[in-house]
Design an enzyme around this catalytic site. Structure first.
Site, short mmCIF file in Angstrom:
data_model
loop_
_atom_site.label_atom_id
_atom_site.label_comp_id
_atom_site.label_asym_id
_atom_site.label_seq_id
_atom_site.Cartn_x
_atom_site.Cartn_y
_atom_site.Cartn_z
N THR A 404 0.85 -1.18 0.00
CA THR A 404 0.00 0.00 0.00
C THR A 404 0.89 1.23 0.00
O THR A 404 1.79 1.36 0.83
CB THR A 404 -0.96 0.03 1.21
OG1 THR A 404 -1.72 1.24 1.18
CG2 THR A 404 -0.22 -0.07 2.53
N HIS A 456 1.43 -12.21 13.44
CA HIS A 456 2.41 -12.76 14.38
C HIS A 456 2.19 -14.25 14.66
O HIS A 456 3.05 -14.89 15.27
CB HIS A 456 2.37 -11.97 15.69
CG HIS A 456 3.72 -11.85 16.34
ND1 HIS A 456 4.85 -12.46 15.84
CD2 HIS A 456 4.13 -11.20 17.45
CE1 HIS A 456 5.88 -12.19 16.60
NE2 HIS A 456 5.48 -11.42 17.61
#
Length: 485
Positions: A404, A456
């Site tokens: 992005t 994560h």
């Protein structure tokens, strides 16, 4: 799924098809025909917007338009009749038409009631979708669950409605042993929020669980005690808290309300699901990209790149692909149902694009196999298609990693949210001339800040740091695109 029906008078009804995979509704953006117009097989009659893209719908036969069942701006469920065409006197249907002409999909009646049509047995398997966007299951109607009894001798009731009523115990909740009724997006929302649909009392028509029902299920518990407060204090403040947001306070002269639908509605749901499902970690690095900017200018003059879109995003995308090649474990997804980590041996590189209809993330399929000119061509095509609002649903599915570019808005950096189902997203900040220590001296250099967010569960701090450091090292010394590739 079935997209049209025909009666004895030659009037054919074309239904809203599933133009994506599992989409349940679409908004009619524009009609290209009006009652009385003559249409031919394959002619585009309207443009609709789904939760993923704007799509043009062609009519699959010849005839004269008799009725448009919904005006522009209306959101229509898949399976509802949207246009009626009189084929009497028109050209005969093609040989493929009889195979596709079936009984209507068993859905709730549209705003303009249609006479019920008796169903015929349908073959198992998959049938053609006339719109040209792939195939779908042969029958997409809601089937009665085990134990559900559909009342007989009810010619005025649609089959799907009867099946739904048979599953309810008469009190707006699902009978014991029955599967709760909810559309796929609502089921996904409930799964993301950890809500058991069987514990929810539906408020939607015919006992269907809505998004509001799911959100209400996770609302704070003390809410029911609020009615006691007004009786004691007689204060107008608690009384306002009890009532639903009053419409009378809406100031039309100073406020504008925009319905949440289409791409923006889908984006909001996806971002909520991603934020509350994947544990996000974001790391940052500031890097001198002066040499990369010089390479961009040189490539613009290269004959091999003539006519192609050459900009910093191109080299950053290539740098990310090289970093993934050096750290392949970052390119993965988390399968919660199977309790497995899925390693991807391909890279479908998503590029976040701001469009008038909202943020979309189309991706470049197998980006890891493309040369720099090929990658430049794919980026140019992706951006142009997105700006025109013509990105197909298929182009936004199957992404593995996303970029992005917030720098185009003058923003230094950000903490991007993962695209659902992906493991990482790289944000690019604005590239600015800044004082930088270069070869022991402070000099003006082109500098930017990169931010890498990752899941994560899949990516630990070491792996995420290596990927981000590799991208930064390549942008600082672009020759690594050759030595590391």
């Amino acid at each position: 799924m079935t997209t049209m029906t025909e009666n004895a008078s030659g009037l054919r009804e074309f239904k809203m098809p599933d133009v994506g995979e599992g989409l349940t509704e679409a908004e009619i953006l524009k009609w290209y025909v009006q009652p009385g117009d003559t249409v031919t097989d394959g002619q585009v009659v309207c443009e609709v917007e789904t939760a993923k893209a704007a799509v043009e719908l062609p009519i699959p036969y010849d005839g004269v338009v008799r009725e448009l069942h919904f005006p522009e701006g209306t959101t229509v469920d898949v399976g509802q009749v949207i246009i009626a065409v009189d084929v009497a006197g028109g050209s005969a249907p093609t040989e493929e038409t009889p195979a596709a002409v079936e009984t209507p999909v068993a859905e709730a009646p549209a705003s303009t009631p249609q006479a019920p049509v008796a169903e015929e047995p349908k073959p198992e398997g998959r049938t053609p979708v006339l719109v040209g966007y792939g195939v779908s299951e042969a029958s997409t109607k809601r089937r009665p669950r085990k134990g559900a009894e559909v009342p007989a001798q009810q010619p005025e009731t649609f089959p799907a409605v009867a099946a739904i009523q048979g599953e309810l115990n008469g009190h707006g909740s699902v009978a014991v042993g029955q599967r709760p009724l909810a559309k796929p997006p609502v089921r996904k929302l409930a799964k993301d929020l950890g809500v058991d649909l069987a514990t929810i009392t539906p408020s939607g028509p015919d006992g269907i669980i809505t998004r509001e029902d799911v959100h209400a299920a996770v609302a704070p518990a003390p809410a029911p005690e609020q009615p006691v407060v007004p009786a004691v204090t007689a204060s107008p403040v608690p009384a306002q808290a009890q009532a639903p947001a009053p419409v009378v306070t809406y100031d039309t002269a100073r406020e504008t309300r925009i319905p949440i639908k289409g791409v923006r509605k889908a984006t909001a749901a996806a971002m909520i699901g991603s934020a509350f499902t994947a544990p996000h970690v974001t790391e940052f690095v500031t890097v001198d990209v002066t040499r990369t900017m010089k390479l961009v200018e040189e490539l613009k003059q290269d004959k091999e790149m003539q006519g192609l879109r050459v900009n910093p995003l191109l080299l950053i995308a290539k740098a990310l692909l090289v970093a993934i090649k050096r750290n392949p474990d970052v390119n993965a997804s988390w399968d919660e149902a199977a309790q497995e980590i899925v390693l991807k041996h391909y890279v479908n590189l998503g590029i976040a694009a701001a469009t008038p209809r909202g943020l979309i993330v189309p991706n470049i399929k197998d980006a890891h196999t493309k040369t720099l000119p090929q990658l430049a061509g794919a980026l140019g095509e992706l951006v142009a298609t997105a700006r025109e609002g013509k990105t197909s649903p298929a182009a936004m599915q199957g992404g593995t990693v996303t970029i992005t570019n917030v720098g185009v808005f003058g923003v230094d950096t950000g903490t991007p949210i993962l695209n659902p189902g992906e493991s990482a997203i790289l944000a690019i900040g604005a590239i600015k001339l800044q004082p930088w220590v270069h070869k022991g001296k402070v000099k003006p250099r082109q500098v930017t800040t990169l931010a890498l967010s990752f899941d994560h569960r899949l990516v630990d701090g070491e792996l995420g740091s290596k990927v981000l450091a590799d991208v930064a090292a390549i942008l600082e010394q672009p020759k690594r695109l050759i030595t590391w590739a």
